[in-house]
Design a protein around this motif. Structure first.
Motif, mmCIF file in Angstrom:
data_model
loop_
_atom_site.group_PDB
_atom_site.id
_atom_site.type_symbol
_atom_site.label_atom_id
_atom_site.label_comp_id
_atom_site.label_asym_id
_atom_site.label_seq_id
_atom_site.Cartn_x
_atom_site.Cartn_y
_atom_site.Cartn_z
ATOM 1 N N SER A 174 0.821 -1.209 0.000
ATOM 2 C CA SER A 174 0.000 0.000 0.000
ATOM 3 C C SER A 174 0.858 1.262 0.000
ATOM 4 N N HIS A 178 0.357 3.769 -3.045
ATOM 5 C CA HIS A 178 -0.479 4.950 -2.810
ATOM 6 C C HIS A 178 0.118 5.981 -1.857
ATOM 7 N N TYR A 182 -2.401 7.012 2.999
ATOM 8 C CA TYR A 182 -3.515 6.157 2.599
ATOM 9 C C TYR A 182 -3.501 4.912 3.484
ATOM 10 N N ARG A 378 4.590 5.302 -5.846
ATOM 11 C CA ARG A 378 5.191 6.367 -5.047
ATOM 12 C C ARG A 378 6.690 6.488 -5.304
ATOM 13 N N LEU A 413 -2.721 9.421 -7.953
ATOM 14 C CA LEU A 413 -2.942 8.142 -7.281
ATOM 15 C C LEU A 413 -2.280 8.086 -5.911
ATOM 16 N N LEU A 414 -1.595 9.161 -5.528
ATOM 17 C CA LEU A 414 -0.804 9.148 -4.301
ATOM 18 C C LEU A 414 -1.417 10.012 -3.211
ATOM 19 N N ARG A 415 -1.224 9.586 -1.984
ATOM 20 C CA ARG A 415 -1.547 10.376 -0.797
ATOM 21 C C ARG A 415 -0.257 10.453 0.010
ATOM 22 N N SER A 460 -7.268 11.234 2.861
ATOM 23 C CA SER A 460 -6.850 9.845 2.897
ATOM 24 C C SER A 460 -7.962 8.996 3.467
#
Length: 460
Positions: A174, A178, A182, A378, A413-415, A460
């Motif tokens: 994960s 992400h 997230y 990421r 697509l990233l947090r 998130s």
């Protein structure tokens, strides 16, 4: 010290640092930004502090960190005269994030923090925990083993260890896919519930040690997620707790991995001397008999810190040793048993750039870009951004724009606070080219993504 008395301690420290009020304010604002705080202090604010006023927390801690970095010695919040006593700062997050000296049992400390994470009201205070520069020194690495869990409760089974391993794989994937912001609270909830049960239940000695190692690794992942979410002080506490669990398990290799992570965090925050000490401690914890991937992992970080200290001879030796170890590694894909070649290439690029070898660093970052799997969004995005900056610095605007285009494709697509900073860096860098159509287009796209990221619905 009375609030109305002049702050002679701060005045003396400013004189020692050879700084004026504006310079201190800028340094504090920059440190705050690194740790997730939006601060806008100026020389007027510092003038008020010198007259005896005290800023809200955590500014005193940040002032101490800024002056520590400038003066080359540890300066605490109390040393600045901006707090009267440690007790004044022990409220809110401090109640939920006990330092190791106040709660030496890492299991109880972890559960206390994780339970606060799942409480929305307490989480607000928890995430305001400030990075503790005094805690960035190398901790005592006395390996000891907790022999058993509690004599009451459900007995721990071998299958429970498999469940912990599955959770480690899930959350490690994960983070790569992400970012750290997230599912972070989901991992905290898992550790507070299932993790606590596994660590506390009765179990044979060897199984209990394996459970402690597995929970240390999950806590390490929670620390990494927390750092990537921008909460550096809280991440430091999680790393420290992970280290305590690894010590309790008698697991030197996990200790080495956590020390390496603490060194990486110190580099990120600009505390290079502390980072070098932590990297050296990580290398000591992973002796020559350690798995090749772990040796490569810790040696590459020691190489970076030596490069940042301009010790080119020893940095080169560490890079060569790390590369040699990587060639000997088994290729295991586990989150705590492998070191991907692309990750090493990125680290090598960082070290080469610190040594002033920009062209070699660019080649290393290009290797890192090509070696990333599609699932590693990421690290792929951050590598694209880093490579773009170096290409721009070398005068290759068109090529830099190409890599920033790939970064922008991945960013939604990233947090990740680190990805957010990379986005801001893109805008700052390309704003210098208002007549270049591709640069202007990328800036407009980046500003649109930044506006979306700041909207209340983009959480998130």
């Amino acid at each position: 010290m009375s609030r109305k008395q002049p702050n002679r301690r701060l005045a003396a420290l400013l004189a020692e640092a050879d700084w004026n009020g504006a310079q201190l304010a800028r340094a504090v604002n920059a440190l705050g930004s690194q740790q997730g705080y939006l601060l806008r202090y100026d020389r007027t604010a510092v003038a008020h502090w010198l007259k005896g006023s005290r800023p809200r927390r955590p500014v005193a801690e940040l002032v101490g960190q800024a002056l520590s970095r400038r003066c080359g010695r540890l300066i605490t919040a109390e040393d600045t005269g901006l707090v009267a006593a440690p007790d004044e700062r022990r409220h809110g997050a401090r109640d939920s994030v006990p330092p190791p000296q106040e709660e030496p049992d890492p299991v109880r400390r972890l559960v206390r923090m994780c339970r606060a994470e799942v409480d929305p009201e307490q989480r607000v205070f928890l995430t305001q925990t400030v990075f503790d520069l005094s805690g960035a020194s190398v901790p005592a690495c006395h390996i000891r083993s907790r022999t058993r869990g509690s004599p009451v409760g459900r007995p721990v089974l071998r299958a429970d260890l498999a469940l912990l391993g599955a959770a480690t794989r899930l959350f490690a994937a994960s983070v790569d896919a992400h970012g750290g912001n997230y599912a972070r609270s989901a991992l905290a909830a898992y550790l507070a519930d299932d993790g606590m049960a596994f660590m506390s239940g009765p179990a044979p000695d060897e199984l209990h040690r394996q459970v402690l190692t597995a929970c240390a690794q999950l806590t390490h992942l929670l620390a990494a997620m927390t750092a990537d979410a921008g909460h550096q002080g809280l991440a430091q506490r999680y790393y420290s707790t992970s280290l305590g669990l690894a010590h309790a398990a008698g697991d030197r290799l996990t200790c080495a991995i956590v020390l390496r992570a603490l060194s990486t965090q110190a580099v990120h925050l600009g505390h290079i001397r502390q980072a070098a000490d932590l990297a050296a401690a990580a290398a000591r914890q992973a002796p020559p008999g350690a798995p090749a991937a772990i040796r490569a992992y810790v040696l590459s970080q020691r190489a970076l810190t030596r490069a940042l200290l301009r010790d080119s001879r020893r940095a080169d030796a560490d890079l060569a040793a790390a590369e040699d170890a990587l060639r000997q590694s088994s290729g295991d894909a586990g989150a705590f048993t492998s070191y991907p070649a692309a990750a090493f290439a990125y680290q090598r690029g960082q070290a080469l750039y610190a040594l002033g070898r920009r062209d070699q660093a660019i080649a290393a970052f290009q290797d890192a870009v090509h070696g990333r799997s599609p699932r590693e969004r990421r690290p792929a995005a951050l590598t694209q951004s880093r490579l773009a900056h170096l290409l721009l610095e070398a005068g290759h605007l068109e090529e830099a724009c190409s890599h920033w285009h790939h970064f922008l494709d991945l960013y939604p697509l990233l947090r990740s606070a680190q990805a957010d900073r990379a986005l801001a860096g893109l805008i700052h860098a390309l704003s210098a080219f208002p007549r270049h159509p591709q640069a202007v287009g990328l800036c407009e796209q980046a500003r649109g993504l930044m506006a979306l990221a700041r909207s209340p619905l983009h959480g998130s």
